[in-house]
Design an enzyme around this catalytic site. Structure first.
Site, PDB file in Angstrom:
ATOM      1  N   ASP A 133      73.822  28.413 135.065  1.00  0.00           N
ATOM      2  CA  ASP A 133      72.517  29.097 135.177  1.00  0.00           C
ATOM      3  C   ASP A 133      72.247  29.409 136.647  1.00  0.00           C
ATOM      4  OD1 ASP A 133      72.133  28.685 132.482  1.00  0.00           O
ATOM      5  OD2 ASP A 133      70.552  27.187 132.706  1.00  0.00           O
ATOM      6  N   ARG A 181      76.078  36.403 132.599  1.00  0.00           N
ATOM      7  CA  ARG A 181      74.815  36.606 131.888  1.00  0.00           C
ATOM      8  C   ARG A 181      73.889  37.350 132.867  1.00  0.00           C
ATOM      9  NH1 ARG A 181      71.842  31.311 131.333  1.00  0.00           N
ATOM     10  NH2 ARG A 181      73.416  30.832 129.795  1.00  0.00           N
TER      11      ARG A 181
HETATM   12  P1  FDA Z   1      59.933  40.123 129.639  1.00  0.00           P
HETATM   13  O1  FDA Z   1      59.271  38.782 129.805  1.00  0.00           O
HETATM   14  O2  FDA Z   1      60.086  40.985 130.856  1.00  0.00           O
HETATM   15  O3  FDA Z   1      59.169  40.907 128.517  1.00  0.00           O
HETATM   16  C1  FDA Z   1      59.356  42.302 128.322  1.00  0.00           C
HETATM   17  C2  FDA Z   1      58.717  42.712 127.018  1.00  0.00           C
HETATM   18  O4  FDA Z   1      59.475  42.171 125.907  1.00  0.00           O
HETATM   19  C3  FDA Z   1      57.306  42.204 126.824  1.00  0.00           C
HETATM   20  O5  FDA Z   1      56.372  43.032 127.447  1.00  0.00           O
HETATM   21  C4  FDA Z   1      57.173  42.207 125.296  1.00  0.00           C
HETATM   22  O6  FDA Z   1      56.943  43.508 124.818  1.00  0.00           O
HETATM   23  C5  FDA Z   1      58.581  41.792 124.860  1.00  0.00           C
HETATM   24  N1  FDA Z   1      58.658  40.317 124.686  1.00  0.00           N
HETATM   25  C6  FDA Z   1      59.137  39.417 125.579  1.00  0.00           C
HETATM   26  N2  FDA Z   1      59.073  38.163 125.075  1.00  0.00           N
HETATM   27  C7  FDA Z   1      58.527  38.276 123.857  1.00  0.00           C
HETATM   28  C8  FDA Z   1      58.179  37.329 122.838  1.00  0.00           C
HETATM   29  N3  FDA Z   1      58.400  36.008 122.990  1.00  0.00           N
HETATM   30  N4  FDA Z   1      57.635  37.815 121.700  1.00  0.00           N
HETATM   31  C9  FDA Z   1      57.385  39.138 121.524  1.00  0.00           C
HETATM   32  N5  FDA Z   1      57.686  40.082 122.461  1.00  0.00           N
HETATM   33  C10 FDA Z   1      58.244  39.659 123.594  1.00  0.00           C
HETATM   34  N6  FDA Z   1      66.377  33.264 134.398  1.00  0.00           N
HETATM   35  C11 FDA Z   1      66.913  32.835 135.563  1.00  0.00           C
HETATM   36  O7  FDA Z   1      66.341  33.054 136.629  1.00  0.00           O
HETATM   37  N7  FDA Z   1      68.108  32.146 135.544  1.00  0.00           N
HETATM   38  C12 FDA Z   1      68.800  31.908 134.398  1.00  0.00           C
HETATM   39  O8  FDA Z   1      69.873  31.293 134.427  1.00  0.00           O
HETATM   40  C13 FDA Z   1      68.232  32.363 133.171  1.00  0.00           C
HETATM   41  N8  FDA Z   1      68.862  32.160 131.968  1.00  0.00           N
HETATM   42  C14 FDA Z   1      68.354  32.736 130.816  1.00  0.00           C
HETATM   43  C15 FDA Z   1      69.050  32.641 129.617  1.00  0.00           C
HETATM   44  C16 FDA Z   1      68.587  33.292 128.476  1.00  0.00           C
HETATM   45  C17 FDA Z   1      69.359  33.202 127.203  1.00  0.00           C
HETATM   46  C18 FDA Z   1      67.381  34.062 128.547  1.00  0.00           C
HETATM   47  C19 FDA Z   1      66.875  34.815 127.348  1.00  0.00           C
HETATM   48  C20 FDA Z   1      66.670  34.128 129.725  1.00  0.00           C
HETATM   49  C21 FDA Z   1      67.134  33.461 130.858  1.00  0.00           C
HETATM   50  N9  FDA Z   1      66.416  33.509 132.057  1.00  0.00           N
HETATM   51  C22 FDA Z   1      66.997  33.047 133.215  1.00  0.00           C
HETATM   52  C23 FDA Z   1      65.013  33.996 132.049  1.00  0.00           C
HETATM   53  C24 FDA Z   1      64.903  35.454 132.427  1.00  0.00           C
HETATM   54  O9  FDA Z   1      65.200  35.619 133.791  1.00  0.00           O
HETATM   55  C25 FDA Z   1      63.483  35.990 132.175  1.00  0.00           C
HETATM   56  O10 FDA Z   1      62.584  35.290 132.979  1.00  0.00           O
HETATM   57  C26 FDA Z   1      63.022  35.883 130.743  1.00  0.00           C
HETATM   58  O11 FDA Z   1      64.035  36.162 129.837  1.00  0.00           O
HETATM   59  C27 FDA Z   1      61.820  36.848 130.500  1.00  0.00           C
HETATM   60  O12 FDA Z   1      62.229  38.182 130.609  1.00  0.00           O
HETATM   61  P2  FDA Z   1      62.635  39.086 129.345  1.00  0.00           P
HETATM   62  O13 FDA Z   1      63.723  40.002 129.783  1.00  0.00           O
HETATM   63  O14 FDA Z   1      62.980  38.210 128.199  1.00  0.00           O
HETATM   64  O15 FDA Z   1      61.373  39.923 128.938  1.00  0.00           O
END
Ligand code: FDA
Length: 305
Positions: A133, A181
Protein backbone atom coordinates in the site's frame (compact mmCIF):
# COMPACT_ATOMS: atom_id res chain seq x y z
CA UNK A 1 -17.23 23.73 2.41
CA UNK A 2 -18.88 21.45 5.03
CA UNK A 3 -17.54 18.46 3.12
CA UNK A 4 -14.01 19.86 3.23
CA UNK A 5 -14.26 20.61 6.94
CA UNK A 6 -15.48 17.13 7.76
CA UNK A 7 -12.76 15.59 5.55
CA UNK A 8 -10.05 17.52 7.38
CA UNK A 9 -11.63 16.68 10.74
CA UNK A 10 -11.59 12.90 10.12
CA UNK A 11 -8.07 13.02 8.64
CA UNK A 12 -6.98 14.87 11.78
CA UNK A 13 -8.70 12.25 13.98
CA UNK A 14 -7.09 9.43 11.98
CA UNK A 15 -3.69 10.54 13.30
CA UNK A 16 -4.74 10.92 16.95
CA UNK A 17 -2.47 8.58 18.89
CA UNK A 18 -4.57 8.44 22.09
CA UNK A 19 -7.79 7.52 20.27
CA UNK A 20 -5.84 5.04 18.15
CA UNK A 21 -4.49 3.32 21.25
CA UNK A 22 -7.93 3.28 22.89
CA UNK A 23 -9.54 1.80 19.78
CA UNK A 24 -7.22 -1.23 19.91
CA UNK A 25 -8.64 -2.02 23.35
CA UNK A 26 -12.30 -1.29 22.55
CA UNK A 27 -12.60 -3.84 19.73
CA UNK A 28 -14.58 -2.95 16.60
CA UNK A 29 -16.87 0.01 17.38
CA UNK A 30 -18.59 2.96 15.72
CA UNK A 31 -19.87 0.73 12.93
CA UNK A 32 -16.34 -0.32 11.94
CA UNK A 33 -17.51 -3.96 11.73
CA UNK A 34 -19.28 -3.06 8.48
CA UNK A 35 -15.97 -2.30 6.79
CA UNK A 36 -13.49 -4.36 8.83
CA UNK A 37 -13.70 -8.17 8.61
CA UNK A 38 -13.16 -9.02 12.28
CA UNK A 39 -9.99 -9.08 14.33
CA UNK A 40 -8.71 -12.65 13.84
CA UNK A 41 -7.35 -14.69 10.90
CA UNK A 42 -10.20 -17.27 11.04
CA UNK A 43 -12.78 -14.44 10.93
CA UNK A 44 -11.22 -12.83 7.86
CA UNK A 45 -10.88 -16.20 6.07
CA UNK A 46 -14.63 -16.80 6.59
CA UNK A 47 -15.41 -13.38 5.10
CA UNK A 48 -13.16 -14.06 2.10
CA UNK A 49 -14.86 -17.44 1.53
CA UNK A 50 -18.23 -15.67 1.36
CA UNK A 51 -16.90 -13.07 -1.09
CA UNK A 52 -15.28 -15.76 -3.27
CA UNK A 53 -18.66 -17.51 -3.47
CA UNK A 54 -20.05 -14.32 -5.01
CA UNK A 55 -17.37 -14.36 -7.72
CA UNK A 56 -15.14 -11.77 -6.02
CA UNK A 57 -11.42 -12.25 -5.40
CA UNK A 58 -9.69 -10.52 -2.49
CA UNK A 59 -6.59 -8.91 -1.08
CA UNK A 60 -6.36 -9.10 2.68
CA UNK A 61 -4.81 -6.47 4.92
CA UNK A 62 -3.75 -7.06 8.50
CA UNK A 63 -4.45 -3.56 9.79
CA UNK A 64 -1.69 -1.50 11.32
CA UNK A 65 0.53 1.48 10.49
CA UNK A 66 3.06 3.96 11.89
CA UNK A 67 4.63 1.34 14.19
CA UNK A 68 7.56 2.60 16.28
CA UNK A 69 8.51 -0.51 18.31
CA UNK A 70 10.54 -3.36 16.81
CA UNK A 71 8.52 -6.05 18.63
CA UNK A 72 5.32 -4.70 17.11
CA UNK A 73 6.79 -4.77 13.59
CA UNK A 74 8.03 -8.34 14.14
CA UNK A 75 4.57 -9.36 15.37
CA UNK A 76 2.98 -7.80 12.28
CA UNK A 77 5.43 -9.64 10.03
CA UNK A 78 4.44 -12.93 11.69
CA UNK A 79 0.75 -12.10 11.32
CA UNK A 80 1.22 -11.44 7.59
CA UNK A 81 3.03 -14.76 7.14
CA UNK A 82 0.35 -16.61 9.12
CA UNK A 83 -2.30 -14.93 6.96
CA UNK A 84 -0.58 -16.15 3.78
CA UNK A 85 -0.41 -19.66 5.25
CA UNK A 86 -4.09 -19.54 6.20
CA UNK A 87 -5.02 -18.38 2.69
CA UNK A 88 -3.12 -21.31 1.23
CA UNK A 89 -4.45 -23.89 3.74
CA UNK A 90 -8.08 -22.80 3.30
CA UNK A 91 -7.83 -22.55 -0.49
CA UNK A 92 -9.49 -19.11 -0.63
CA UNK A 93 -8.66 -16.76 -3.50
CA UNK A 94 -6.84 -13.83 -1.92
CA UNK A 95 -3.63 -11.87 -2.18
CA UNK A 96 -2.02 -9.85 0.64
CA UNK A 97 -1.65 -6.09 1.08
CA UNK A 98 0.95 -4.65 3.48
CA UNK A 99 2.05 -1.26 4.81
CA UNK A 100 5.77 -0.56 5.23
CA UNK A 101 5.33 1.60 8.35
CA UNK A 102 3.65 -1.40 9.98
CA UNK A 103 6.73 -3.47 9.23
CA UNK A 104 9.23 -1.02 10.71
CA UNK A 105 9.97 1.61 8.04
CA UNK A 106 10.04 4.38 10.66
CA UNK A 107 12.39 2.32 12.86
CA UNK A 108 15.06 1.23 10.39
CA UNK A 109 14.98 0.73 6.62
CA UNK A 110 17.08 -2.47 6.56
CA UNK A 111 15.01 -4.01 9.36
CA UNK A 112 11.83 -3.20 7.42
CA UNK A 113 13.17 -4.62 4.12
CA UNK A 114 14.18 -7.85 5.90
CA UNK A 115 10.65 -8.18 7.30
CA UNK A 116 9.15 -7.66 3.85
CA UNK A 117 11.55 -10.23 2.37
CA UNK A 118 10.29 -12.83 4.88
CA UNK A 119 6.72 -12.08 3.81
CA UNK A 120 7.63 -12.30 0.11
CA UNK A 121 9.40 -15.63 0.69
CA UNK A 122 6.24 -16.97 2.35
CA UNK A 123 4.14 -15.59 -0.53
CA UNK A 124 6.46 -17.22 -3.06
CA UNK A 125 6.14 -20.59 -1.26
CA UNK A 126 2.35 -20.34 -1.44
CA UNK A 127 2.37 -18.92 -4.98
CA UNK A 128 0.90 -15.62 -3.90
CA UNK A 129 1.30 -11.90 -4.63
CA UNK A 130 1.86 -9.00 -2.23
CA UNK A 131 0.85 -5.39 -2.90
CA UNK A 132 2.59 -2.67 -0.88
CA UNK A 133 0.00 0.00 0.00
CA UNK A 134 1.13 3.59 -0.49
CA UNK A 135 1.05 5.70 2.65
CA UNK A 136 1.49 9.44 3.17
CA UNK A 137 3.95 11.49 1.14
CA UNK A 138 6.67 11.42 3.82
CA UNK A 139 7.05 7.67 3.07
CA UNK A 140 6.49 7.86 -0.68
CA UNK A 141 10.02 7.88 -2.11
CA UNK A 142 11.26 5.36 0.48
CA UNK A 143 8.45 3.02 -0.60
CA UNK A 144 9.36 3.38 -4.29
CA UNK A 145 13.05 2.78 -3.60
CA UNK A 146 12.28 -0.32 -1.48
CA UNK A 147 10.04 -1.65 -4.24
CA UNK A 148 12.86 -1.17 -6.77
CA UNK A 149 15.25 -3.09 -4.50
CA UNK A 150 12.76 -5.92 -3.92
CA UNK A 151 11.83 -6.27 -7.60
CA UNK A 152 15.45 -7.31 -8.31
CA UNK A 153 14.74 -10.59 -6.47
CA UNK A 154 10.97 -10.90 -6.39
CA UNK A 155 8.38 -10.68 -9.14
CA UNK A 156 5.47 -11.28 -6.74
CA UNK A 157 5.40 -7.73 -5.41
CA UNK A 158 3.92 -4.42 -6.58
CA UNK A 159 2.78 -1.14 -5.08
CA UNK A 160 0.25 1.66 -5.34
CA UNK A 161 0.50 5.06 -7.04
CA UNK A 162 -1.70 8.01 -6.04
CA UNK A 163 -3.14 10.30 -8.70
CA UNK A 164 -3.36 13.30 -6.35
CA UNK A 165 0.43 13.64 -6.48
CA UNK A 166 1.82 15.97 -9.17
CA UNK A 167 4.63 13.44 -9.72
CA UNK A 168 2.17 10.58 -10.44
CA UNK A 169 2.65 10.32 -14.20
CA UNK A 170 6.42 10.77 -14.05
CA UNK A 171 6.79 8.09 -11.36
CA UNK A 172 4.48 5.79 -13.27
CA UNK A 173 6.70 6.03 -16.35
CA UNK A 174 9.52 4.49 -14.29
CA UNK A 175 7.35 1.52 -13.30
CA UNK A 176 6.54 0.06 -16.69
CA UNK A 177 5.79 -3.67 -16.38
CA UNK A 178 5.23 -3.55 -12.62
CA UNK A 179 1.76 -4.70 -11.46
CA UNK A 180 0.34 -1.58 -9.84
CA UNK A 181 -2.78 -0.52 -8.03
CA UNK A 182 -3.78 3.00 -9.06
CA UNK A 183 -5.81 5.14 -6.64
CA UNK A 184 -6.81 8.77 -6.22
CA UNK A 185 -5.04 9.02 -2.82
CA UNK A 186 -6.32 8.94 0.76
CA UNK A 187 -4.03 11.13 2.88
CA UNK A 188 -4.01 14.87 3.55
CA UNK A 189 -1.21 16.24 1.39
CA UNK A 190 -0.14 19.84 0.88
CA UNK A 191 -0.54 21.87 -2.30
CA UNK A 192 3.25 21.68 -2.65
CA UNK A 193 3.03 18.02 -3.66
CA UNK A 194 -0.60 17.26 -4.48
CA UNK A 195 -3.61 18.50 -6.45
CA UNK A 196 -6.29 19.81 -4.10
CA UNK A 197 -9.19 19.97 -6.57
CA UNK A 198 -11.32 16.89 -7.17
CA UNK A 199 -11.62 17.48 -10.94
CA UNK A 200 -7.84 17.77 -11.31
CA UNK A 201 -7.32 14.54 -9.35
CA UNK A 202 -9.95 12.70 -11.42
CA UNK A 203 -8.34 13.90 -14.67
CA UNK A 204 -4.86 12.84 -13.58
CA UNK A 205 -6.25 9.51 -12.34
CA UNK A 206 -7.81 8.60 -15.67
CA UNK A 207 -4.67 9.66 -17.55
CA UNK A 208 -2.46 7.53 -15.30
CA UNK A 209 -4.73 4.49 -15.74
CA UNK A 210 -4.59 4.84 -19.55
CA UNK A 211 -0.82 5.39 -19.46
CA UNK A 212 -0.14 2.17 -17.51
CA UNK A 213 -2.62 0.12 -19.55
CA UNK A 214 -1.12 1.27 -22.86
CA UNK A 215 2.35 0.08 -21.83
CA UNK A 216 0.85 -3.43 -21.50
CA UNK A 217 1.35 -3.39 -17.73
CA UNK A 218 -1.04 -5.10 -15.32
CA UNK A 219 -3.26 -2.41 -13.80
CA UNK A 220 -5.57 -2.52 -10.82
CA UNK A 221 -8.09 0.32 -10.87
CA UNK A 222 -9.02 0.82 -7.21
CA UNK A 223 -11.97 3.16 -7.02
CA UNK A 224 -15.63 3.28 -6.04
CA UNK A 225 -16.24 5.95 -8.68
CA UNK A 226 -18.65 4.42 -11.21
CA UNK A 227 -17.84 7.21 -13.72
CA UNK A 228 -14.15 6.30 -13.74
CA UNK A 229 -14.98 2.58 -13.92
CA UNK A 230 -17.27 3.08 -16.93
CA UNK A 231 -14.64 5.16 -18.73
CA UNK A 232 -11.98 2.51 -18.12
CA UNK A 233 -14.25 -0.26 -19.44
CA UNK A 234 -14.96 1.78 -22.57
CA UNK A 235 -11.28 2.61 -23.09
CA UNK A 236 -10.23 -1.05 -22.74
CA UNK A 237 -12.83 -2.12 -25.30
CA UNK A 238 -11.70 0.60 -27.74
CA UNK A 239 -8.04 -0.38 -27.43
CA UNK A 240 -8.63 -4.14 -27.29
CA UNK A 241 -7.00 -4.40 -23.88
CA UNK A 242 -7.79 -7.90 -22.62
CA UNK A 243 -9.65 -8.42 -19.34
CA UNK A 244 -6.62 -10.39 -18.14
CA UNK A 245 -4.49 -7.22 -18.12
CA UNK A 246 -6.50 -5.27 -15.57
CA UNK A 247 -8.81 -5.60 -12.62
CA UNK A 248 -11.08 -3.41 -10.53
CA UNK A 249 -10.68 -3.13 -6.78
CA UNK A 250 -12.97 -1.81 -4.04
CA UNK A 251 -12.93 -1.82 -0.28
CA UNK A 252 -14.83 -4.37 1.79
CA UNK A 253 -18.29 -3.07 2.70
CA UNK A 254 -18.46 -0.36 0.02
CA UNK A 255 -20.71 -0.47 -3.07
CA UNK A 256 -21.24 -4.21 -2.72
CA UNK A 257 -23.92 -4.35 -5.42
CA UNK A 258 -21.64 -2.66 -7.91
CA UNK A 259 -18.81 -5.05 -6.97
CA UNK A 260 -21.00 -8.06 -7.77
CA UNK A 261 -22.30 -6.49 -10.98
CA UNK A 262 -18.76 -5.90 -12.26
CA UNK A 263 -17.78 -9.50 -11.43
CA UNK A 264 -20.88 -10.83 -13.22
CA UNK A 265 -19.85 -8.91 -16.34
CA UNK A 266 -16.68 -11.04 -16.44
CA UNK A 267 -14.18 -8.56 -15.02
CA UNK A 268 -11.82 -9.42 -12.18
CA UNK A 269 -13.21 -7.63 -9.15
CA UNK A 270 -10.92 -7.69 -6.12
CA UNK A 271 -12.13 -6.69 -2.67
CA UNK A 272 -9.64 -5.21 -0.21
CA UNK A 273 -10.49 -6.89 3.09
CA UNK A 274 -8.95 -5.36 6.22
CA UNK A 275 -8.92 -7.11 9.59
CA UNK A 276 -7.28 -6.75 12.99
CA UNK A 277 -7.35 -4.68 16.16
CA UNK A 278 -5.70 -1.63 14.61
CA UNK A 279 -8.81 -0.50 12.70
CA UNK A 280 -9.03 3.11 13.86
CA UNK A 281 -6.81 5.02 11.34
CA UNK A 282 -8.22 3.02 8.41
CA UNK A 283 -11.79 3.66 9.52
CA UNK A 284 -11.27 7.42 10.03
CA UNK A 285 -9.79 7.76 6.50
CA UNK A 286 -12.90 6.05 5.10
CA UNK A 287 -15.11 8.54 6.97
CA UNK A 288 -12.98 11.39 5.61
CA UNK A 289 -13.50 10.18 2.03
CA UNK A 290 -17.24 10.02 2.25
CA UNK A 291 -19.05 12.02 4.91
CA UNK A 292 -22.24 10.00 4.17
CA UNK A 293 -20.49 7.13 5.97
CA UNK A 294 -20.84 9.18 9.14
CA UNK A 295 -24.46 8.12 9.45
CA UNK A 296 -23.50 4.48 9.79
CA UNK A 297 -20.73 5.43 12.22
CA UNK A 298 -23.28 7.21 14.39
CA UNK A 299 -25.70 4.29 14.15
CA UNK A 300 -22.77 2.07 15.18
CA UNK A 301 -22.38 4.06 18.38
CA UNK A 302 -25.65 2.56 19.58
CA UNK A 303 -25.03 -1.00 18.43
CA UNK A 304 -22.86 -3.57 20.15
CA UNK A 305 -21.15 -4.69 16.92
P1 FDA B 1 -14.32 9.18 -4.61
O1 FDA B 1 -14.30 9.17 -3.10
O2 FDA B 1 -13.49 10.21 -5.31
O3 FDA B 1 -15.82 9.28 -5.07
C1 FDA B 1 -16.16 9.61 -6.41
C2 FDA B 1 -17.64 9.36 -6.62
O4 FDA B 1 -17.90 7.94 -6.60
C3 FDA B 1 -18.53 9.95 -5.54
O5 FDA B 1 -18.80 11.29 -5.79
C4 FDA B 1 -19.77 9.06 -5.65
O6 FDA B 1 -20.57 9.44 -6.74
C5 FDA B 1 -19.16 7.69 -5.96
N1 FDA B 1 -18.92 6.93 -4.71
C6 FDA B 1 -17.74 6.82 -4.04
N2 FDA B 1 -17.89 6.02 -2.95
C7 FDA B 1 -19.17 5.65 -2.93
C8 FDA B 1 -19.95 4.84 -2.04
N3 FDA B 1 -19.41 4.25 -0.96
N4 FDA B 1 -21.26 4.66 -2.34
C9 FDA B 1 -21.84 5.26 -3.42
N5 FDA B 1 -21.15 6.05 -4.29
C10 FDA B 1 -19.85 6.23 -4.05
N6 FDA B 1 -5.25 5.21 -0.97
C11 FDA B 1 -3.94 5.43 -0.72
O7 FDA B 1 -3.52 6.57 -0.54
N7 FDA B 1 -3.08 4.36 -0.65
C12 FDA B 1 -3.48 3.08 -0.88
O8 FDA B 1 -2.67 2.14 -0.82
C13 FDA B 1 -4.86 2.85 -1.15
N8 FDA B 1 -5.35 1.59 -1.38
C14 FDA B 1 -6.66 1.42 -1.78
C15 FDA B 1 -7.14 0.16 -2.13
C16 FDA B 1 -8.43 0.00 -2.62
C17 FDA B 1 -8.91 -1.35 -3.02
C18 FDA B 1 -9.28 1.15 -2.74
C19 FDA B 1 -10.67 1.02 -3.30
C20 FDA B 1 -8.83 2.39 -2.36
C21 FDA B 1 -7.53 2.54 -1.86
N9 FDA B 1 -7.07 3.79 -1.45
C22 FDA B 1 -5.73 3.96 -1.19
C23 FDA B 1 -8.03 4.90 -1.25
C24 FDA B 1 -8.14 5.81 -2.45
O9 FDA B 1 -6.95 6.55 -2.59
C25 FDA B 1 -9.31 6.79 -2.30
O10 FDA B 1 -9.09 7.61 -1.19
C26 FDA B 1 -10.66 6.14 -2.14
O11 FDA B 1 -10.80 5.01 -2.95
C27 FDA B 1 -11.79 7.16 -2.48
O12 FDA B 1 -11.75 7.51 -3.83
P2 FDA B 1 -12.67 6.81 -4.95
O13 FDA B 1 -11.88 6.75 -6.21
O14 FDA B 1 -13.14 5.49 -4.45
O15 FDA B 1 -13.94 7.71 -5.16
Amino acid sequence: MVEKLSKNFFLYLSKNKILNKGAKKWGLRLGAAQVVAGVTIPSVIEVIKGLNEKGLVCTVDHLGEFVLRKEEAIDSTKKCIETLEAISASGVNSQLSIKLTQLGLDIDRTFCVNNVRQILDAARKTNNFVQIDMEDHSHYYQTLSILEELRKTYDNVGTVLQAYLYSGKKDLAGLRGVPLRLVKGAYKESAEVAFQQKDQIDKNYLEMIKQHLLTGSYTAIASHDHRIIEKVMKFCKQWNIPKTQFEFQMLYGFRTELQEKIAKEGYTMRVYVPFGHDWYGYFMRRLAERPQNVSFALKGLFSKK
